[in-house]
Design a protein around this motif. Structure first.
Motif, PDB file in Angstrom:
ATOM      1  N   ALA A  61       1.165  -0.732  -0.121  1.00 22.71           N
ATOM      2  CA  ALA A  61       0.106  -0.041   0.207  1.00 22.71           C
ATOM      3  C   ALA A  61       1.068   1.521  -0.016  1.00 22.71           C
ATOM      4  O   ALA A  61       0.819   2.305  -0.573  1.00 22.71           O
ATOM      5  CB  ALA A  61      -0.690  -0.034   1.014  1.00 22.71           C
ATOM      6  N   PRO A  62       1.704   1.354   0.971  1.00 24.83           N
ATOM      7  CA  PRO A  62       2.322   3.019   0.731  1.00 24.83           C
ATOM      8  C   PRO A  62       4.018   2.861  -0.196  1.00 24.83           C
ATOM      9  O   PRO A  62       3.178   3.988  -0.686  1.00 24.83           O
ATOM     10  CB  PRO A  62       4.065   2.423   2.164  1.00 24.83           C
ATOM     11  CG  PRO A  62       3.098   1.534   2.472  1.00 24.83           C
ATOM     12  CD  PRO A  62       2.337   0.675   2.724  1.00 24.83           C
ATOM     13  N   LYS A  63       4.000   1.681  -0.842  1.00 28.81           N
ATOM     14  CA  LYS A  63       4.299   1.958  -1.854  1.00 28.81           C
ATOM     15  C   LYS A  63       3.849   2.333  -3.405  1.00 28.81           C
ATOM     16  O   LYS A  63       3.784   2.875  -4.079  1.00 28.81           O
ATOM     17  CB  LYS A  63       5.102   0.696  -2.429  1.00 28.81           C
ATOM     18  CG  LYS A  63       6.094  -0.004  -3.913  1.00 28.81           C
ATOM     19  CD  LYS A  63       6.112  -1.149  -3.554  1.00 28.81           C
ATOM     20  CE  LYS A  63       7.841  -0.778  -5.327  1.00 28.81           C
ATOM     21  NZ  LYS A  63       8.018  -2.425  -5.247  1.00 28.81           N
ATOM     22  N   ALA A  64       2.610   1.466  -3.282  1.00 28.47           N
ATOM     23  CA  ALA A  64       0.999   2.570  -3.575  1.00 28.47           C
ATOM     24  C   ALA A  64       1.156   3.059  -3.657  1.00 28.47           C
ATOM     25  O   ALA A  64       1.295   4.281  -5.541  1.00 28.47           O
ATOM     26  CB  ALA A  64       0.241   1.229  -4.190  1.00 28.47           C
ATOM     27  N   GLY A  65       0.554   4.682  -2.571  1.00 31.44           N
ATOM     28  CA  GLY A  65       0.761   5.006  -2.500  1.00 31.44           C
ATOM     29  C   GLY A  65       1.903   6.409  -3.316  1.00 31.44           C
ATOM     30  O   GLY A  65       1.463   7.475  -4.100  1.00 31.44           O
ATOM     31  N   LYS A  66       3.262   5.831  -3.150  1.00 27.24           N
ATOM     32  CA  LYS A  66       4.293   6.434  -3.449  1.00 27.24           C
ATOM     33  C   LYS A  66       4.290   6.266  -5.495  1.00 27.24           C
ATOM     34  O   LYS A  66       4.452   7.142  -5.472  1.00 27.24           O
ATOM     35  CB  LYS A  66       5.045   5.977  -2.723  1.00 27.24           C
ATOM     36  CG  LYS A  66       6.388   6.088  -1.469  1.00 27.24           C
ATOM     37  CD  LYS A  66       7.581   5.565  -0.737  1.00 27.24           C
ATOM     38  CE  LYS A  66       6.802   5.745   0.836  1.00 27.24           C
ATOM     39  NZ  LYS A  66       9.038   4.749   0.671  1.00 27.24           N
ATOM     40  N   SER A  67       4.250   5.669  -5.456  1.00 28.27           N
ATOM     41  CA  SER A  67       3.692   5.850  -7.220  1.00 28.27           C
ATOM     42  C   SER A  67       2.983   6.188  -7.946  1.00 28.27           C
ATOM     43  O   SER A  67       3.303   7.048  -8.663  1.00 28.27           O
ATOM     44  CB  SER A  67       3.567   3.740  -7.565  1.00 28.27           C
ATOM     45  OG  SER A  67       3.846   4.010  -9.043  1.00 28.27           O
ATOM     46  N   GLN A  68       1.867   6.366  -6.813  1.00 28.84           N
ATOM     47  CA  GLN A  68       0.475   7.413  -7.725  1.00 28.84           C
ATOM     48  C   GLN A  68       1.074   8.765  -7.251  1.00 28.84           C
ATOM     49  O   GLN A  68       0.695   9.814  -8.122  1.00 28.84           O
ATOM     50  CB  GLN A  68      -0.464   7.676  -6.943  1.00 28.84           C
ATOM     51  CG  GLN A  68      -1.269   6.037  -7.224  1.00 28.84           C
ATOM     52  CD  GLN A  68      -2.802   5.876  -6.492  1.00 28.84           C
ATOM     53  OE1 GLN A  68      -3.137   6.898  -5.577  1.00 28.84           O
ATOM     54  NE2 GLN A  68      -3.189   4.523  -7.016  1.00 28.84           N
ATOM     55  N   LYS A  69       1.866   9.331  -6.393  1.00 24.47           N
ATOM     56  CA  LYS A  69       1.755  10.538  -6.295  1.00 24.47           C
ATOM     57  C   LYS A  69       3.366  11.162  -7.120  1.00 24.47           C
ATOM     58  O   LYS A  69       3.378  11.832  -7.612  1.00 24.47           O
ATOM     59  CB  LYS A  69       2.617  10.720  -4.214  1.00 24.47           C
ATOM     60  CG  LYS A  69       1.879  10.794  -4.095  1.00 24.47           C
ATOM     61  CD  LYS A  69       2.286  11.024  -1.752  1.00 24.47           C
ATOM     62  CE  LYS A  69       1.447  11.113  -1.050  1.00 24.47           C
ATOM     63  NZ  LYS A  69       2.024  11.152   0.327  1.00 24.47           N
ATOM     64  N   ALA A  70       3.684  10.293  -6.829  1.00 23.83           N
ATOM     65  CA  ALA A  70       5.451  10.705  -8.201  1.00 23.83           C
ATOM     66  C   ALA A  70       4.527  10.599  -8.917  1.00 23.83           C
ATOM     67  O   ALA A  70       5.117  10.958 -10.245  1.00 23.83           O
ATOM     68  CB  ALA A  70       6.540   9.284  -8.414  1.00 23.83           C
ATOM     69  N   LEU A  71       3.445   9.600  -9.610  1.00 23.13           N
ATOM     70  CA  LEU A  71       3.189   9.306 -11.037  1.00 23.13           C
ATOM     71  C   LEU A  71       2.423  11.327 -11.726  1.00 23.13           C
ATOM     72  O   LEU A  71       1.858  11.663 -12.452  1.00 23.13           O
ATOM     73  CB  LEU A  71       1.675   8.760 -11.571  1.00 23.13           C
ATOM     74  CG  LEU A  71       1.461   8.767 -13.240  1.00 23.13           C
ATOM     75  CD1 LEU A  71       2.277   8.096 -13.875  1.00 23.13           C
ATOM     76  CD2 LEU A  71       0.580   7.237 -12.615  1.00 23.13           C
ATOM     77  N   LEU A  72       1.561  11.572 -10.542  1.00 18.15           N
ATOM     78  CA  LEU A  72       1.013  12.649 -10.281  1.00 18.15           C
ATOM     79  C   LEU A  72       1.574  14.368 -10.460  1.00 18.15           C
ATOM     80  O   LEU A  72       1.332  15.401 -11.304  1.00 18.15           O
ATOM     81  CB  LEU A  72       0.335  12.956  -8.736  1.00 18.15           C
ATOM     82  CG  LEU A  72      -0.232  14.443  -9.019  1.00 18.15           C
ATOM     83  CD1 LEU A  72      -1.559  14.924  -9.779  1.00 18.15           C
ATOM     84  CD2 LEU A  72      -1.279  14.514  -7.151  1.00 18.15           C
ATOM     85  N   LEU A  73       3.196  13.946 -10.170  1.00 16.55           N
ATOM     86  CA  LEU A  73       3.953  14.938  -9.884  1.00 16.55           C
ATOM     87  C   LEU A  73       4.741  15.236 -11.718  1.00 16.55           C
ATOM     88  O   LEU A  73       4.671  16.129 -12.222  1.00 16.55           O
ATOM     89  CB  LEU A  73       5.481  14.777  -9.189  1.00 16.55           C
ATOM     90  CG  LEU A  73       5.367  14.785  -7.291  1.00 16.55           C
ATOM     91  CD1 LEU A  73       5.999  14.523  -6.975  1.00 16.55           C
ATOM     92  CD2 LEU A  73       4.638  16.580  -7.215  1.00 16.55           C
ATOM     93  N   LEU A  74       4.586  13.493 -12.285  1.00 12.40           N
ATOM     94  CA  LEU A  74       4.988  13.672 -13.609  1.00 12.40           C
ATOM     95  C   LEU A  74       4.056  14.325 -13.969  1.00 12.40           C
ATOM     96  O   LEU A  74       5.011  15.331 -15.675  1.00 12.40           O
ATOM     97  CB  LEU A  74       5.091  12.585 -13.665  1.00 12.40           C
ATOM     98  CG  LEU A  74       6.423  11.660 -13.853  1.00 12.40           C
ATOM     99  CD1 LEU A  74       6.555  10.093 -14.437  1.00 12.40           C
ATOM    100  CD2 LEU A  74       7.092  12.568 -14.063  1.00 12.40           C
ATOM    101  N   ALA A  75       2.218  14.349 -13.949  1.00 10.73           N
ATOM    102  CA  ALA A  75       1.691  15.037 -14.806  1.00 10.73           C
ATOM    103  C   ALA A  75       1.375  16.234 -14.746  1.00 10.73           C
ATOM    104  O   ALA A  75       1.068  16.581 -15.689  1.00 10.73           O
ATOM    105  CB  ALA A  75       0.426  14.288 -14.581  1.00 10.73           C
ATOM    106  N   VAL A  76       2.156  16.716 -13.654  1.00 10.17           N
ATOM    107  CA  VAL A  76       1.498  18.051 -13.152  1.00 10.17           C
ATOM    108  C   VAL A  76       3.500  18.825 -14.409  1.00 10.17           C
ATOM    109  O   VAL A  76       2.881  19.918 -14.413  1.00 10.17           O
ATOM    110  CB  VAL A  76       2.275  18.884 -11.697  1.00 10.17           C
ATOM    111  CG1 VAL A  76       2.348  20.262 -11.519  1.00 10.17           C
ATOM    112  CG2 VAL A  76       0.563  18.206 -11.183  1.00 10.17           C
ATOM    113  N   ALA A  77       4.057  18.065 -14.498  1.00 16.61           N
ATOM    114  CA  ALA A  77       5.603  18.584 -15.093  1.00 16.61           C
ATOM    115  C   ALA A  77       4.752  19.060 -16.581  1.00 16.61           C
ATOM    116  O   ALA A  77       5.148  19.693 -17.441  1.00 16.61           O
ATOM    117  CB  ALA A  77       6.293  17.962 -14.519  1.00 16.61           C
TER     118      ALA A  77
END
Length: 539
Positions: A29-45
């Protein structure tokens, strides 16, 4: 003989195995959460890339929002799109993400369209090309599933583009036609002169503010949003959007008719000043309220179980597929940066490569006709040109003719040769107002010349104006062909030189008298105009 007889200290290893088979493991779960946050940051960039690369285009959009009351709604489009996307967050979280590589071709096509718009100085093309990149970035980075789930919020961003000025003149004509028809149907005699008309109690004119373009743009924007939020079937959504297009046009005609009637019945004391704008917006608000109220009678609310079914299916698909590896998203972000940034970089390189041109001059023009005193105080509503010439002549038959040349070089959005805001007479010109305009073809000694003929009316009488463009060594009276020639010239020669040619003459009752004089002047001097313009082209 059962596990319960074992000591508590020994129960941990063997006895926990069956329990772990039925319980959810806490580790991923924490790993998936980190992956989603990283993906969100990539989308914003990724979404910031077009804004940074095309910052001047984005700024010009905001400047139009700020300067024009017609497009002030642009400020709320992006917040609404973000709110609509936020409403879909639960469904989006259950979908797997993977880059959509074919979308990069669409991004590159938008960049190429922006470059062509830059060459031709077509602001609307630059604006739409830039804004269309935003949903395409989401598609390219996150994939088709997520982009489809956000289809309307992403498409709604396009309403931020300030578009609609092209409808002003047609809507003025429709409003004038409807108002005159309604007045005559009411039994009031009307004397019409183009978009102006007179009734026994006073004179009226349908101008830009009366076109109803603001009502139309606001109605379509709100209509699309309301249709998305209220209906589920494509058919009902389409019908409501069509209604939001037609209703404001009819309502604006009724508004204009009622304002004229208020002025007529009150002896020209009501609805003849700023108050008629207030009445107009109140009437528009009432019409939109009735439209939305009628739409609410056919609203479609999807049942909860129907909403949950697609989410369960998406969750199962996401569980089996999962997100693509993070390195794929990083590669997609790099590819997006290339597809987005190549075009403004090329435009900047071309601008630096272009050598500084010499100042334009029209002093080399000399007419075969005799100069005469000015017969009209008139200037077209065009931006300041690089070189200007206005001269008046007396023809062999004695009828006067004027020539106006405007030469443009190093054009930008404030000094454009071909623009929808360029007119023969400004809306608030104290001396002249445009009555009619049409395209004509004139045969001048075997040479056919296309011109746009405008009829101007003022305190000093009437005047005909012929105008056409000179671009890339060619004449045209067509705005779109002129833009195409500008793009071709800029791409092949690195030059945006162009000119507006205007020939004008007064008349009293018969416009053919002015046409004959202008025809004779153009036939005698067109070659000299060619030479004066062409001399600047090769500087």
């Amino acid at each position: 003989m059962t596990s319960s007889s074992l000591p508590a200290a020994d129960a941990g290893a063997p006895a926990s195995a069956p329990a772990s088979a039925t319980a959810s493991p806490p580790g991923p779960a924490p790993k998936a959460g980190k992956s989603q946050k990283a993906l969100l940051l990539l989308a914003v960039a990724a979404l910031l890339l077009p804004v940074l690369a095309y910052f001047s285009t984005a700024r010009s959009i905001v400047e139009i929002w700020d300067s024009s009351g017609t497009f002030t709604h642009g400020y709320v489009i992006l917040p609404i799109s973000l709110w609509l996307a936020w409403q879909r967050r639960a469904a989006i979280a259950q979908l797997s993400a993977a880059p959509c590589w074919p979308a990069l071709l669409a991004l590159a096509a938008c960049g190429a369209a922006w470059l062509l718009g830059e060459f031709g100085d077509v602001q609307i093309v630059r604006h739409y090309a830039f804004v269309a990149m935003l949903p395409l970035v989401v598609l390219a980075l996150l994939g088709k599933r997520i982009a489809w789930a956000l289809a309307f919020p992403l498409a709604f961003v396009l309403f931020a583009v300030p578009f609609g000025d092209v409808f002003i003149n047609p809507l003025i004509g429709v409003t004038a036609d409807f108002t005159v028809w309604a007045l005559r149907a009411t039994g009031i005699p009307v004397l019409r002169d183009g978009t102006s008309f007179s009734i026994p109690t006073g004179n009226w004119s349908v101008v830009e503010a009366c076109s109803g373009v603001r009502y139309l743009i606001a109605s379509i924007t709100l209509g699309c949003l309301y249709a998305y939020l209220t209906f589920r079937s494509t058919r009902r959504r389409a019908l409501f959007i069509v209604a939001s297009m037609l209703v404001p046009i009819v309502a604006n005609g009724l508004r204009a008719y009622m304002i004229v009637m208020l002025g007529h019945l009150s002896g020209m004391t009501l609805a003849v000043g700023v108050d008629h704008l207030i009445y107009g917006w109140l009437f528009f608000g009432l019409v939109m309220f009735l439209l939305f109220w009628l739409g609410s009678l056919w609203r479609e609310d999807a049942p909860a179980d129907e909403q949950a079914a697609p989410d369960r299916a998406a969750a199962e698909a996401a569980a089996s597929a999962g997100n693509a590896p993070m390195r794929s998203f990083a590669a997609a972000l790099l590819a997006i940066a290339v597809c987005v940034g190549a075009w403004p970089a090329y435009a900047a390189w071309l601008e630096q490569r272009e050598s500084a041109a010499a100042p334009a001059s029209l002093s080399g023009f000399a007419s075969t006709w005799q100069p005469a005193a000015p017969f009209a105080q008139w200037k077209p509503s065009y931006p300041a040109a690089s070189a200007e010439l206005q001269q008046f002549y007396a023809g062999p038959a004695g009828h006067p003719v004027g020539l106006n040349l405007l030469y443009y070089r190093k054009q930008d959005h404030n000094t454009k040769l071909i623009s929808s805001v360029n007119r023969m007479a400004a809306e608030k010109d104290p001396n002249w107002h445009s009555v009619a305009s049409e395209l004509r073809e004139e045969n001048l000694g075997g040479r056919v010349l296309a011109v746009r003929e405008s009829t101007l009316s003022g305190a000093g009488g009437r005047m005909l104006v012929w105008n056409w463009y000179w671009v890339d060594g060619r004449y045209t009276a067509n705005d779109y062909l002129g833009k195409v020639l500008q793009v071709k010239q800029k791409a092949l020669q690195g030059s945006d030189d162009g000119a507006a040619v205007m020939v004008f003459s007064p008349y009293e009752e018969k416009p053919e008298v002015a046409r004959a004089a202008m025809r004779a002047f153009v036939a005698a001097n067109l070659a000299r105009v060619d030479a004066a313009l062409d001399a600047n082209r090769h500087k």
